[in-house]
Motif scaffolding. Structure first.
Motif, PDB file in Angstrom:
ATOM      1  N   HIS A  84       5.863   9.257   5.818  1.00 37.54           N
ATOM      2  CA  HIS A  84       4.529   9.207   5.211  1.00 37.54           C
ATOM      3  C   HIS A  84       3.491   9.820   6.146  1.00 37.54           C
ATOM      4  O   HIS A  84       2.324   9.420   6.136  1.00 37.54           O
ATOM      5  CB  HIS A  84       4.160   7.763   4.861  1.00 37.54           C
ATOM      6  CG  HIS A  84       5.080   7.145   3.863  1.00 37.54           C
ATOM      7  ND1 HIS A  84       5.088   7.507   2.538  1.00 37.54           N
ATOM      8  CD2 HIS A  84       6.041   6.204   3.995  1.00 37.54           C
ATOM      9  CE1 HIS A  84       6.009   6.807   1.902  1.00 37.54           C
ATOM     10  NE2 HIS A  84       6.609   6.011   2.768  1.00 37.54           N
ATOM     11  N   GLY A  85       3.907  10.762   6.969  1.00 40.01           N
ATOM     12  CA  GLY A  85       2.991  11.425   7.891  1.00 40.01           C
ATOM     13  C   GLY A  85       2.337  10.422   8.819  1.00 40.01           C
ATOM     14  O   GLY A  85       2.985   9.523   9.348  1.00 40.01           O
ATOM     15  N   GLY A 121       3.812   7.515  11.085  1.00 41.47           N
ATOM     16  CA  GLY A 121       4.903   8.279  11.677  1.00 41.47           C
ATOM     17  C   GLY A 121       6.286   7.684  11.471  1.00 41.47           C
ATOM     18  O   GLY A 121       7.280   8.268  11.894  1.00 41.47           O
ATOM     19  N   ALA A 122       6.399   6.520  10.819  1.00 37.58           N
ATOM     20  CA  ALA A 122       7.701   5.874  10.629  1.00 37.58           C
ATOM     21  C   ALA A 122       8.610   6.741   9.751  1.00 37.58           C
ATOM     22  O   ALA A 122       8.145   7.438   8.844  1.00 37.58           O
ATOM     23  CB  ALA A 122       7.522   4.500   9.991  1.00 37.58           C
ATOM     24  N   VAL A 140       2.155   0.109  -3.614  1.00 38.72           N
ATOM     25  CA  VAL A 140       2.122   0.702  -2.277  1.00 38.72           C
ATOM     26  C   VAL A 140       0.717   1.233  -2.014  1.00 38.72           C
ATOM     27  O   VAL A 140       0.127   1.911  -2.854  1.00 38.72           O
ATOM     28  CB  VAL A 140       3.167   1.840  -2.140  1.00 38.72           C
ATOM     29  CG1 VAL A 140       3.131   2.443  -0.742  1.00 38.72           C
ATOM     30  CG2 VAL A 140       4.563   1.320  -2.463  1.00 38.72           C
ATOM     31  N   ALA A 141       0.194   0.897  -0.835  1.00 35.82           N
ATOM     32  CA  ALA A 141      -1.136   1.354  -0.425  1.00 35.82           C
ATOM     33  C   ALA A 141      -1.008   2.163   0.859  1.00 35.82           C
ATOM     34  O   ALA A 141      -0.236   1.819   1.753  1.00 35.82           O
ATOM     35  CB  ALA A 141      -2.056   0.165  -0.197  1.00 35.82           C
ATOM     36  N   PHE A 142      -1.759   3.254   0.917  1.00 34.35           N
ATOM     37  CA  PHE A 142      -1.763   4.148   2.072  1.00 34.35           C
ATOM     38  C   PHE A 142      -3.175   4.247   2.626  1.00 34.35           C
ATOM     39  O   PHE A 142      -4.135   4.357   1.863  1.00 34.35           O
ATOM     40  CB  PHE A 142      -1.366   5.568   1.658  1.00 34.35           C
ATOM     41  CG  PHE A 142      -0.046   5.689   0.974  1.00 34.35           C
ATOM     42  CD1 PHE A 142       1.104   5.948   1.701  1.00 34.35           C
ATOM     43  CD2 PHE A 142       0.063   5.564  -0.407  1.00 34.35           C
ATOM     44  CE1 PHE A 142       2.341   6.091   1.071  1.00 34.35           C
ATOM     45  CE2 PHE A 142       1.287   5.699  -1.051  1.00 34.35           C
ATOM     46  CZ  PHE A 142       2.427   5.960  -0.314  1.00 34.35           C
ATOM     47  N   VAL A 143      -3.305   4.247   3.938  1.00 29.67           N
ATOM     48  CA  VAL A 143      -4.557   4.616   4.599  1.00 29.67           C
ATOM     49  C   VAL A 143      -4.213   5.875   5.378  1.00 29.67           C
ATOM     50  O   VAL A 143      -3.370   5.854   6.288  1.00 29.67           O
ATOM     51  CB  VAL A 143      -5.081   3.499   5.525  1.00 29.67           C
ATOM     52  CG1 VAL A 143      -6.326   3.976   6.262  1.00 29.67           C
ATOM     53  CG2 VAL A 143      -5.382   2.242   4.725  1.00 29.67           C
ATOM     54  N   ALA A 144      -4.835   6.979   4.978  1.00 33.41           N
ATOM     55  CA  ALA A 144      -4.454   8.287   5.524  1.00 33.41           C
ATOM     56  C   ALA A 144      -5.649   9.219   5.591  1.00 33.41           C
ATOM     57  O   ALA A 144      -6.734   8.903   5.091  1.00 33.41           O
ATOM     58  CB  ALA A 144      -3.377   8.912   4.641  1.00 33.41           C
ATOM     59  N   ASP A 145      -5.425  10.379   6.181  1.00 33.42           N
ATOM     60  CA  ASP A 145      -6.442  11.419   6.198  1.00 33.42           C
ATOM     61  C   ASP A 145      -6.639  11.947   4.781  1.00 33.42           C
ATOM     62  O   ASP A 145      -5.667  12.031   4.009  1.00 33.42           O
ATOM     63  CB  ASP A 145      -6.023  12.573   7.111  1.00 33.42           C
ATOM     64  CG  ASP A 145      -5.950  12.169   8.573  1.00 33.42           C
ATOM     65  OD1 ASP A 145      -6.651  11.212   8.971  1.00 33.42           O
ATOM     66  OD2 ASP A 145      -5.186  12.803   9.321  1.00 33.42           O
ATOM     67  N   PRO A 146      -7.861  12.324   4.409  1.00 34.07           N
ATOM     68  CA  PRO A 146      -8.087  12.876   3.076  1.00 34.07           C
ATOM     69  C   PRO A 146      -7.211  14.113   2.850  1.00 34.07           C
ATOM     70  O   PRO A 146      -7.072  14.958   3.732  1.00 34.07           O
ATOM     71  CB  PRO A 146      -9.565  13.267   3.088  1.00 34.07           C
ATOM     72  CG  PRO A 146     -10.173  12.430   4.162  1.00 34.07           C
ATOM     73  CD  PRO A 146      -9.096  12.239   5.193  1.00 34.07           C
ATOM     74  N   ALA A 148      -4.033  14.364   2.773  1.00 33.26           N
ATOM     75  CA  ALA A 148      -2.708  14.347   3.417  1.00 33.26           C
ATOM     76  C   ALA A 148      -1.617  14.131   2.369  1.00 33.26           C
ATOM     77  O   ALA A 148      -1.815  13.409   1.396  1.00 33.26           O
ATOM     78  CB  ALA A 148      -2.643  13.236   4.457  1.00 33.26           C
ATOM     79  N   GLN A 149      -0.465  14.749   2.595  1.00 33.95           N
ATOM     80  CA  GLN A 149       0.691  14.516   1.732  1.00 33.95           C
ATOM     81  C   GLN A 149       1.246  13.141   2.099  1.00 33.95           C
ATOM     82  O   GLN A 149       1.582  12.891   3.255  1.00 33.95           O
ATOM     83  CB  GLN A 149       1.729  15.612   1.941  1.00 33.95           C
ATOM     84  CG  GLN A 149       2.781  15.622   0.888  1.00 33.95           C
ATOM     85  CD  GLN A 149       3.655  16.869   0.958  1.00 33.95           C
ATOM     86  OE1 GLN A 149       3.453  17.744   1.777  1.00 33.95           O
ATOM     87  NE2 GLN A 149       4.635  16.932   0.084  1.00 33.95           N
ATOM     88  N   LEU A 150       1.338  12.242   1.121  1.00 32.10           N
ATOM     89  CA  LEU A 150       1.656  10.852   1.404  1.00 32.10           C
ATOM     90  C   LEU A 150       3.149  10.538   1.461  1.00 32.10           C
ATOM     91  O   LEU A 150       3.542   9.509   1.977  1.00 32.10           O
ATOM     92  CB  LEU A 150       0.974   9.944   0.385  1.00 32.10           C
ATOM     93  CG  LEU A 150      -0.550  10.012   0.417  1.00 32.10           C
ATOM     94  CD1 LEU A 150      -1.146   9.124  -0.666  1.00 32.10           C
ATOM     95  CD2 LEU A 150      -1.082   9.627   1.784  1.00 32.10           C
ATOM     96  N   LYS A 151       3.983  11.408   0.933  1.00 30.19           N
ATOM     97  CA  LYS A 151       5.438  11.216   1.015  1.00 30.19           C
ATOM     98  C   LYS A 151       6.087  12.580   1.155  1.00 30.19           C
ATOM     99  O   LYS A 151       5.896  13.449   0.310  1.00 30.19           O
ATOM    100  CB  LYS A 151       5.980  10.503  -0.219  1.00 30.19           C
ATOM    101  CG  LYS A 151       7.483  10.249  -0.152  1.00 30.19           C
ATOM    102  CD  LYS A 151       7.971   9.495  -1.389  1.00 30.19           C
ATOM    103  CE  LYS A 151       9.443   9.179  -1.301  1.00 30.19           C
ATOM    104  NZ  LYS A 151      10.285  10.165  -1.966  1.00 30.19           N
ATOM    105  N   VAL A 152       6.847  12.729   2.225  1.00 24.67           N
ATOM    106  CA  VAL A 152       7.560  13.974   2.468  1.00 24.67           C
ATOM    107  C   VAL A 152       9.036  13.639   2.625  1.00 24.67           C
ATOM    108  O   VAL A 152       9.435  13.003   3.598  1.00 24.67           O
ATOM    109  CB  VAL A 152       7.038  14.700   3.724  1.00 24.67           C
ATOM    110  CG1 VAL A 152       7.814  15.987   3.966  1.00 24.67           C
ATOM    111  CG2 VAL A 152       5.539  14.970   3.604  1.00 24.67           C
TER     112      VAL A 152
END
Length: 157
Positions: A84-85, A121-122, A140-146, A148-152
């Motif tokens: 998840h970046g 980074g997990a 599922v909740a993400f806190v990320a950079d605007p 950003a790709q949330l699942k790779v």
């Protein structure tokens, strides 16, 4: 950490409820269709479907966005290994039972009402519905950079 996780769960559920209760998009939402999984084959189990709920810039955390999704696993479904970046991830089991493993950690089984976090980074090496007859669902909740790709997904060799 438990208190922070609980507060995040309450905020996520409040956002999901507000989004679901209105015919109009909530402020900051990005209306998009669910991401449909590819069809299952005899050699490959079915995979998950992501349904976006809410995406909102965090006003008190400069440069971060809060995103929530519902992840639905059909019976026997398994997600590809992925990352998840740099996102912080919180997952809550809404329905069913999910088996999960982060790289270097033991396999853990989560049932309805249980939750976990994933640090930035997990490497998520296992996520699967343990049932061959019932679906499983996660909030599922993400806190990320605007942006950003949330699942790779890991590249397949």
């Amino acid at each position: 950490m438990r208190i922070a996780g609980g507060l995040l769960a309450v905020a996520t559920l409040a956002g999901a409820t507000a989004c679901a209760a209105s015919d109009q998009p909530a402020p900051g939402t990005t209306p998009t269709a669910a991401t449909a999984p590819p069809p299952a084959t005899a050699s490959q189990p079915p995979t998950e479907t992501l349904t976006p709920l809410l995406q909102q810039a965090l006003p008190n955390v400069q440069g971060k966005t809060f995103t929530s999704v519902i992840v639905t696993f059909p019976p026997g479904a398994r997600a590809a290994s992925h990352r998840h970046g740099d996102a912080f991830v919180y997952a809550y089991v809404l329905e069913g039972t999910v088996r999960s493993q982060l790289e270097g950690q033991p396999v853990t089984t989560f049932r309805q009402g249980q939750n976990w976090i994933e640090p930035p980074g997990a490497h998520h090496v296992l996520t699967e519905n343990t049932s061959s007859t019932a679906q499983a669902k996660l909030l599922v909740a993400f806190v990320a950079d605007p942006g950003a790709q949330l699942k790779v997904d890991d590249p397949h060799s």
